[in-house]
Design a protein around this motif. Structure first.
Motif, PDB file in Angstrom:
ATOM      1  N   ALA A  19       0.780  -1.116  -0.129  1.00  0.00           N
ATOM      2  CA  ALA A  19       0.540   0.189   0.048  1.00  0.00           C
ATOM      3  C   ALA A  19       1.040   1.280   0.052  1.00  0.00           C
ATOM      4  CB  ALA A  19      -1.197  -0.160   1.012  1.00  0.00           C
ATOM      5  N   GLY A  20       0.964   2.196  -0.992  1.00  0.00           N
ATOM      6  CA  GLY A  20       1.510   3.321  -1.208  1.00  0.00           C
ATOM      7  C   GLY A  20      -0.037   4.089  -0.529  1.00  0.00           C
ATOM      8  N   VAL A  21       1.215   5.068   0.346  1.00  0.00           N
ATOM      9  CA  VAL A  21       0.195   5.553   0.922  1.00  0.00           C
ATOM     10  C   VAL A  21       1.256   7.219   1.064  1.00  0.00           C
ATOM     11  CG1 VAL A  21      -1.522   6.992   3.153  1.00  0.00           C
ATOM     12  CG2 VAL A  21      -1.776   4.404   2.441  1.00  0.00           C
ATOM     13  N   VAL A  22       0.093   8.723   0.226  1.00  0.00           N
ATOM     14  CA  VAL A  22       0.970   9.711   0.432  1.00  0.00           C
ATOM     15  C   VAL A  22      -0.440  10.340   1.502  1.00  0.00           C
ATOM     16  CG1 VAL A  22       0.662  12.251  -0.694  1.00  0.00           C
ATOM     17  CG2 VAL A  22       1.457   9.808  -2.179  1.00  0.00           C
ATOM     18  N   ASP A  23       0.487  10.754   2.962  1.00  0.00           N
ATOM     19  CA  ASP A  23      -0.528  11.162   4.044  1.00  0.00           C
ATOM     20  C   ASP A  23      -0.883  12.706   4.054  1.00  0.00           C
ATOM     21  OD1 ASP A  23      -1.123  10.959   6.784  1.00  0.00           O
ATOM     22  OD2 ASP A  23       1.078  11.920   7.062  1.00  0.00           O
ATOM     23  N   PRO A  24      -1.878  12.767   4.156  1.00  0.00           N
ATOM     24  CA  PRO A  24      -3.552  13.730   3.764  1.00  0.00           C
ATOM     25  C   PRO A  24      -2.404  15.351   5.140  1.00  0.00           C
ATOM     26  CG  PRO A  24      -4.693  11.669   4.444  1.00  0.00           C
ATOM     27  CD  PRO A  24      -3.055  11.650   4.217  1.00  0.00           C
ATOM     28  N   GLN A  25      -2.189  14.617   5.808  1.00  0.00           N
ATOM     29  CA  GLN A  25      -1.414  15.738   7.027  1.00  0.00           C
ATOM     30  C   GLN A  25      -2.255  15.468   7.926  1.00  0.00           C
ATOM     31  OE1 GLN A  25       1.988  16.770   7.035  1.00  0.00           O
ATOM     32  NE2 GLN A  25       1.809  15.324   5.183  1.00  0.00           N
ATOM     33  N   VAL A  26      -3.453  14.747   7.860  1.00  0.00           N
ATOM     34  CA  VAL A  26      -4.971  14.765   8.966  1.00  0.00           C
ATOM     35  C   VAL A  26      -4.499  13.604  10.080  1.00  0.00           C
ATOM     36  CG1 VAL A  26      -5.471  17.494   8.216  1.00  0.00           C
ATOM     37  CG2 VAL A  26      -6.994  15.297   7.627  1.00  0.00           C
ATOM     38  N   GLY A  27      -5.227  12.978  10.780  1.00  0.00           N
ATOM     39  CA  GLY A  27      -5.679  12.237  11.303  1.00  0.00           C
ATOM     40  C   GLY A  27      -4.525  11.413  12.333  1.00  0.00           C
ATOM     41  N   ASP A  28      -4.696   9.917  12.983  1.00  0.00           N
ATOM     42  CA  ASP A  28      -3.532   9.164  12.620  1.00  0.00           C
ATOM     43  C   ASP A  28      -3.440   8.552  11.862  1.00  0.00           C
ATOM     44  OD1 ASP A  28      -1.883   7.786  14.843  1.00  0.00           O
ATOM     45  OD2 ASP A  28      -3.722   7.214  16.497  1.00  0.00           O
ATOM     46  N   GLY A  29      -2.456   8.009  11.845  1.00  0.00           N
ATOM     47  CA  GLY A  29      -2.207   7.090  10.657  1.00  0.00           C
ATOM     48  C   GLY A  29      -1.684   6.257  10.659  1.00  0.00           C
ATOM     49  N   ALA A  30      -0.799   6.068  12.781  1.00  0.00           N
ATOM     50  CA  ALA A  30      -0.366   4.372  13.006  1.00  0.00           C
ATOM     51  C   ALA A  30      -1.797   4.397  13.349  1.00  0.00           C
ATOM     52  CB  ALA A  30      -0.701   4.803  14.960  1.00  0.00           C
ATOM     53  N   GLU A  76       8.304  14.643  10.426  1.00  0.00           N
ATOM     54  CA  GLU A  76       7.487  14.276  11.868  1.00  0.00           C
ATOM     55  C   GLU A  76       6.497  13.243  12.074  1.00  0.00           C
ATOM     56  OE1 GLU A  76       5.374  16.891  15.334  1.00  0.00           O
ATOM     57  OE2 GLU A  76       6.239  17.922  13.459  1.00  0.00           O
ATOM     58  N   ARG A  77       5.982  12.809  10.963  1.00  0.00           N
ATOM     59  CA  ARG A  77       5.225  12.608  11.492  1.00  0.00           C
ATOM     60  C   ARG A  77       4.841  10.560  11.285  1.00  0.00           C
ATOM     61  NH1 ARG A  77      -0.361  13.897  11.309  1.00  0.00           N
ATOM     62  NH2 ARG A  77      -0.875  11.974   9.954  1.00  0.00           N
ATOM     63  N   PHE A  78       6.026  10.751  10.169  1.00  0.00           N
ATOM     64  CA  PHE A  78       6.409   9.369   9.525  1.00  0.00           C
ATOM     65  C   PHE A  78       7.782   8.573  11.055  1.00  0.00           C
ATOM     66  CE2 PHE A  78       9.557   5.956   8.376  1.00  0.00           C
ATOM     67  CZ  PHE A  78       9.577   5.962   7.109  1.00  0.00           C
ATOM     68  N   GLY A  79       8.128  10.136  11.515  1.00  0.00           N
ATOM     69  CA  GLY A  79       8.904   9.216  13.128  1.00  0.00           C
ATOM     70  C   GLY A  79       7.725   8.545  14.282  1.00  0.00           C
ATOM     71  N   ALA A  80       6.043   9.421  14.089  1.00  0.00           N
ATOM     72  CA  ALA A  80       5.955   8.924  15.212  1.00  0.00           C
ATOM     73  C   ALA A  80       5.088   7.619  14.912  1.00  0.00           C
ATOM     74  CB  ALA A  80       4.010   9.921  14.810  1.00  0.00           C
ATOM     75  N   VAL A  81       4.700   6.988  13.152  1.00  0.00           N
ATOM     76  CA  VAL A  81       4.176   5.947  12.950  1.00  0.00           C
ATOM     77  C   VAL A  81       5.249   5.128  12.955  1.00  0.00           C
ATOM     78  CG1 VAL A  81       3.919   4.728  10.631  1.00  0.00           C
ATOM     79  CG2 VAL A  81       2.474   7.004  11.181  1.00  0.00           C
ATOM     80  N   GLN A  82       6.567   5.248  13.137  1.00  0.00           N
ATOM     81  CA  GLN A  82       7.519   4.297  12.983  1.00  0.00           C
ATOM     82  C   GLN A  82       7.583   4.263  14.794  1.00  0.00           C
ATOM     83  OE1 GLN A  82      11.139   5.489  11.412  1.00  0.00           O
ATOM     84  NE2 GLN A  82      11.530   3.815   9.795  1.00  0.00           N
ATOM     85  N   GLN A  83       7.461   4.641  15.297  1.00  0.00           N
ATOM     86  CA  GLN A  83       7.255   4.609  16.431  1.00  0.00           C
ATOM     87  C   GLN A  83       6.076   3.373  17.367  1.00  0.00           C
ATOM     88  OE1 GLN A  83      10.276   5.378  19.084  1.00  0.00           O
ATOM     89  NE2 GLN A  83       8.252   4.127  20.377  1.00  0.00           N
ATOM     90  N   ALA A  84       4.723   3.565  16.640  1.00  0.00           N
ATOM     91  CA  ALA A  84       4.191   2.743  16.270  1.00  0.00           C
ATOM     92  C   ALA A  84       4.021   1.301  16.514  1.00  0.00           C
ATOM     93  CB  ALA A  84       2.603   3.080  16.112  1.00  0.00           C
ATOM     94  N   VAL A  85       5.009   1.306  15.240  1.00  0.00           N
ATOM     95  CA  VAL A  85       5.686  -0.375  15.038  1.00  0.00           C
ATOM     96  C   VAL A  85       6.462  -0.605  15.254  1.00  0.00           C
ATOM     97  CG1 VAL A  85       6.150  -1.819  12.524  1.00  0.00           C
ATOM     98  CG2 VAL A  85       4.955   0.731  12.372  1.00  0.00           C
ATOM     99  N   ARG A  86       8.041   0.212  16.203  1.00  0.00           N
ATOM    100  CA  ARG A  86       8.858   0.015  16.890  1.00  0.00           C
ATOM    101  C   ARG A  86       7.762  -0.997  18.402  1.00  0.00           C
ATOM    102  NH1 ARG A  86      11.876   4.395  14.827  1.00  0.00           N
ATOM    103  NH2 ARG A  86      11.053   5.846  17.267  1.00  0.00           N
ATOM    104  N   GLU A  87       6.791  -0.593  18.726  1.00  0.00           N
ATOM    105  CA  GLU A  87       6.363  -0.575  20.033  1.00  0.00           C
ATOM    106  C   GLU A  87       5.182  -2.265  19.876  1.00  0.00           C
ATOM    107  OE1 GLU A  87       4.704   2.736  21.201  1.00  0.00           O
ATOM    108  OE2 GLU A  87       6.411   3.617  22.186  1.00  0.00           O
ATOM    109  N   ASP A  88       4.780  -2.090  18.744  1.00  0.00           N
ATOM    110  CA  ASP A  88       3.904  -2.997  18.098  1.00  0.00           C
ATOM    111  C   ASP A  88       4.337  -4.167  17.182  1.00  0.00           C
ATOM    112  OD1 ASP A  88       1.233  -3.909  18.259  1.00  0.00           O
ATOM    113  OD2 ASP A  88       0.201  -2.635  17.737  1.00  0.00           O
ATOM    114  N   SER A  89       4.628  -4.715  17.557  1.00  0.00           N
ATOM    115  CA  SER A  89       4.782  -6.201  16.605  1.00  0.00           C
ATOM    116  C   SER A  89       3.483  -6.710  16.266  1.00  0.00           C
ATOM    117  CB  SER A  89       5.344  -8.387  17.614  1.00  0.00           C
ATOM    118  OG  SER A  89       4.402  -8.379  18.817  1.00  0.00           O
ATOM    119  N   SER A  90       2.403  -6.411  16.277  1.00  0.00           N
ATOM    120  CA  SER A  90       1.763  -6.481  15.199  1.00  0.00           C
ATOM    121  C   SER A  90       1.037  -6.219  13.601  1.00  0.00           C
ATOM    122  CB  SER A  90       0.126  -6.965  15.903  1.00  0.00           C
ATOM    123  OG  SER A  90      -0.541  -5.265  16.286  1.00  0.00           O
TER     124      SER A  90
END
Length: 918
Positions: A566-577, A603-617
């Motif tokens: 899935a390729g997603v261009v972030d609309p810059q709103v909402g919770d990407g995680a 900044e938003r990419f880092g927030a999503v990556q942080q969620a991925v680091r913390e959640d193995s699912s």
């Protein structure tokens, strides 16, 4: 333990005449060996100076053991017996001893009783029975006997000696047993069989897996050289051990303080109480040897050395080899030097490493070699939040190697995917043998950094290959190994598999919320050779993430795809995680693997990556189409393991192996150390023993002789120069084809002698072959890979473009066909531009035969069949070049040894394969 009447009352038949003169001491028979309990020992030929140690060994044995061995109590060996047992000629009479420290723990010997038959006997220490010593001795005696021209072993065993009977019957050889006068007479041929090699491989696997289990699961740890300085290697290892939650005993040797981090310290290793499972020696290189000796005295079982600098000088290299030899002699295995240590998460955690922190538990197993590459693996693991089960840094891999880690992880049900970063391979044949078996159940992802063949890290004592890098690449591919090109690439693939497992199939779906990003994804997928079956680029770019979720659900729920990118261009709103969590839930229910390319701010990419680091699912998230598709391609490559050839090696019943062996032995007797090319007659005889027939040819001396020889062959004929540079080059005037009669032959001989006046090579006439696709089949004895067979379409274009396929024999029928089809230009064999298809099955049969010859005869250092004309029916071998050289030290063969120390790579037995090393 075995018996044989080689003492008083022996029934052994002895040859007439005096003992033959002693052969030179066979130093190449020396070897370090791995035992079933995970310990190591040293094996070597017996010496006259062993008399006292042999007597001590004999007297330590129980009365029952001595009776089983000698058919008599014999509480003490007589001086005559000691003389006879320790003075052997290393030819008709051979004896090998196994040493633990300075003590003999086992003896095996054979005595020739007929020209090609020998009687074999063993005696194993009561305390070492059940550790596999007898089977190891038998393997090494077999290899020595075959080198000395012996084909069959016999033994006399008392019926109550069940252990020794089992040693023989469980070898994999075809054993005959006969009860005669209260004694079981055992006999068997000692030629390696598929079953005997499989038995040895299984024993090797058990021993090495057990050794790694002892090393990586210590109940007590000794840290030597710990300093109070916070930045000292020993201090950092102690801090990591404490932080990991390790619950075993910890001992510390530090001379400068009495207490360190709450641990009472010892001033000397000898002061440490009790047996220690693992010692970490963080000392200067010159101090490590004495520490090994002291560790041996308190019963240390394994050693880890993080110290580097062993390869900075000749003395450092000698120190490293001496460390390994001493450790193994005392039964210890060694991780390092230069090791970054190891760690394990989960229920039994431990960290003896310099990892920044303990990773979260997961199914990934990682191993690296140099400390730099290992550090990059650990840093990448920390950055991704990768779920790690175990990490091992083998450092200089002077003893424990990546092959050992694979043997260990094959036994571990908690390992779901393995990633290896390796800069050198000490035994590529063994690595691929293990990988072929391992990848049936566990994906194996490997990084070989570019240029690693020519720029090895310090301390990597390996043989270099004479073949191009792509040869080993192809060999690894054929074993089911997925190769990567960088640390990030490696970790991306293992992380994706560790989180979601493998795709169930190869169908790829693409999803994007902009057309441009969708086009980039499709281009990356096509470049990676992926099969795209669905491509939805029409999802609108809006602030509502539910549109992406719905589109993904529609694609995944149909059951038509296995992997969605899935390729997603972030609309810059909402919770990407949160959007990622919703898609991951759908992916799990639909049994679809999901990868995401997210284009957004840092900044938003880092927030999503942080969620991925913390959640193995959650699935991995990448920033570019290339990187996300590279990870997907690695997953799909691992999922295609079912395409790998797992068939048994093909055999041919018409081979005359003994005739070929006798011919090679005869031709090698007067040869020196240099390579030498066989005459056309000898080459043809050797190939004929393997069912490879050369097209008839006859050398000529003049025109009249040419006409006479051509008449015997039959017109039309070919006229050729025997000059190696000209014999197949019609464009250079070295070949005249289709000469129809004597008149034309006379003109052709005259013209060729005139045109090739610069060459003194004689001419020959040869029968004309049927028209076909010209191919080249080669085998070479490579220092690293052993025998390697290559195949290509003949011609300058092929050579210039390097369109050559490589593989390691022996071949199954499927493997031979795969090699035939591997070169890109092999499409010519299928029939093109109106030409009929060529006989690929006949070419595959030739590949099988060449592979068997290369595997059986290590003295054949180079073989070239050129040209091989593949017609519509059958193949014709027009020319052949065969070169012999002294038999090399193959790194993987018919006896198990641990490499890396003197004597670890002995010369192979005649007709056999050298060593089964790490």
């Amino acid at each position: 333990m075995v018996d044989r009447r080689d003492g008083p009352g022996s029934r052994r038949r002895r040859g007439p005449g005096a003992e033959p003169p002693s052969a030179a001491y066979p130093a190449h028979w020396e070897a370090d060996i791995a035992l079933r309990d995970g310990s190591a020992a040293h094996l070597r030929p017996i010496l006259p100076s062993d008399a006292e140690a042999l007597q001590a060994f004999h007297q330590r044995q129980s009365e029952h053991s001595r009776y089983l061995r000698f058919f008599a109590p014999m509480p003490r060996l007589s001086l005559r017996d000691l003389q006879r047992f320790t003075h052997v000629d290393h030819d008709d009479r051979v004896a090998l001893v196994v040493l633990a420290g300075e003590d003999i723990i086992a003896v095996g010997r054979y005595d020739r009783i007929e020209p090609r038959v020998a009687e074999v006997a063993f005696n194993v220490s009561d305390s070492r029975q059940g550790t596999g010593v007898a089977s190891m001795l038998l393997e090494h005696l077999v290899a020595a006997a075959r080198e000395r021209g012996i084909d069959e072993f016999t033994a006399e065993v008392l019926p109550q000696n069940a252990k020794m009977i089992n040693v023989f019957t469980e070898t994999g050889f075809d054993v005959d047993r006969v009860l005669d006068d209260g004694v079981i007479l055992v006999s068997f041929r000692i030629d390696p069989t598929a079953r005997s090699l499989a038995v040895m491989a299984e024993r090797e696997h058990r021993a090495e897996a057990r050794a790694m289990d002892r090393l990586l699961h210590p109940r007590s740890v000794l840290l030597i050289g710990v300093s109070s300085r916070a930045d000292s290697p020993g201090g950092r290892v102690l801090a990591a051990l404490e932080a990991s939650g390790y619950t075993g005993e910890v001992h510390v040797v530090a001379r400068e303080v009495l207490e360190l981090r709450g641990h009472r310290t010892h001033g000397r290793i000898s002061d440490v109480p009790g047996t220690v499972d693992l010692a970490v020696i963080a000392l200067r290189p010159e101090d490590c040897r004495d520490a090994i000796e002291e560790c041996a005295r308190i019963g240390v079982r394994s050693v880890l050395i993080p110290t580097e600098g062993f390869w900075d000088s000749d003395s450092g290299r000698a120190q490293q080899r001496e460390l390994v030899a001493r450790a193994r002699l005392h039964g210890m295995r060694l991780l390092g030097p230069g090791s970054l240590g190891f760690l394990r998460t989960g229920e039994d955690p431990i960290s003896l490493s310099l990892a920044p922190r303990m990773p979260r538990p997961g199914p990934v197993a990682l191993a690296g070699q140099s400390s730099a590459l290992s550090a990059m693996l650990l840093a990448g693991t920390d950055r991704r939040g990768l779920g790690l089960h175990e990490f091992v840094g083998v450092g200089n891999r002077a003893d424990v190697s990546l092959n050992d880690t694979l043997q260990h992880w094959e036994e571990d049900e908690q390992v779901g995917v393995i990633g290896l970063a390796l800069e050198s391979m000490g035994n590529p044949r063994k690595f691929t043998r293990i990988a072929r078996r391992l990848t049936r159940s566990t994906p194996l992802i490997v990084l070989r950094p570019p240029g690693s063949e020519s720029h090895l890290p310090p301390g990597h004592d390996v043989r270099t290959s004479a073949l191009p890098r792509r040869a080993l690449d192809q060999v690894l591919d054929s074993a089911g190994v997925v190769q990567t090109r960088g640390v990030d690439h490696l970790l991306d693939v293992v992380d994706a598999i560790g989180r979601q497992g493998l795709p169930l199939g190869h169908r790829v779906g693409l999803l994007s919320n902009t057309g441009a990003l969708g086009a980039s994804l499709r281009g990356a997928a096509d470049d990676a050779g992926l099969t795209v079956v669905a491509d939805n680029r029409s999802v609108p770019l809006t602030a509502d993430p539910r549109l992406i979720q719905r589109a993904f659900t529609s694609m995944a729920a149909l059951g038509a795809v296995d992997l969605v990118v899935a390729g997603v261009v972030d609309p810059q709103v909402g919770d990407g995680a949160e959007m990622l969590r919703q898609m991951a839930t759908v992916a799990r229910r639909a049994e679809v693997v999901l990868l995401v390319c997210l284009v957004t701010t840092e900044e938003r990419f880092g927030a999503v990556q942080q969620a991925v680091r913390e959640d193995s699912s959650l699935p991995p998230v990448h920033a570019t189409p290339y990187v996300v598709m590279r990870a997907g391609a690695g997953m799909l490559a691992a999922a295609r393991r079912s395409d790998i050839d797992d068939e048994e090696p093909a055999q041919r019943e018409d081979l005359e192996r003994h005739r070929a062996r006798e011919l090679v032995d005869a031709l090698s007797e007067d040869a020196g150390p240099a390579e030498r090319e066989l005459s056309a007659q000898d080459a043809a005889a050797l190939l004929a023993a393997y069912g490879i027939e050369l097209l008839a040819s006859r050398p000529i001396t003049d025109v009249d002789d040419a006409i006479e020889q051509a008449a015997a062959i039959g017109y039309p004929v070919a006229l050729k120069s025997t000059d190696p540079e000209l014999r197949h080059r019609a464009d250079l005037g070295g070949v005249r084809l289709g000469v129809p009669d004597a008149v034309q032959l006379r003109h052709a001989v005259t013209a060729m002698r005139r045109d090739l006046a610069f060459s003194s090579a004689p001419l020959e006439v040869q029968a004309m072959a049927p028209t076909g696709v010209p191919m080249v089949v080669r085998s070479v004895e490579d220092p690293s890979l052993g025998p390697v067979v290559s195949l290509s379409v003949a011609g300058d274009a092929t050579d210039l473009l390097d369109d050559i396929a490589y593989a390691i024999p022996p071949f199954s029928e499927k493997g031979a066909r795969a090699l035939v089809d591997a070169p890109a230009t092999a499409v010519k064999l299928r029939g093109t531009r109106g030409l009929p298809p060529a006989d690929r099955e006949a070419l595959a049969d030739l590949v099988v035969r060449v592979g068997l010859l290369a595997e059986d005869l290590p003295e054949v250092c180079r073989l070239e069949l050129y040209p091989v004309l593949v017609a519509q029916h059958g193949v014709t071998v027009v020319g052949a070049t065969v070169c012999l050289a002294p038999a090399p030290n193959r790194t993987d063969g018919a006896r198990r040894v641990l490499s890396g120390a003197p004597g670890s790579a002995p010369r192979p037995a005649r007709g056999g394969r050298g060593t089964m090393a790490r």
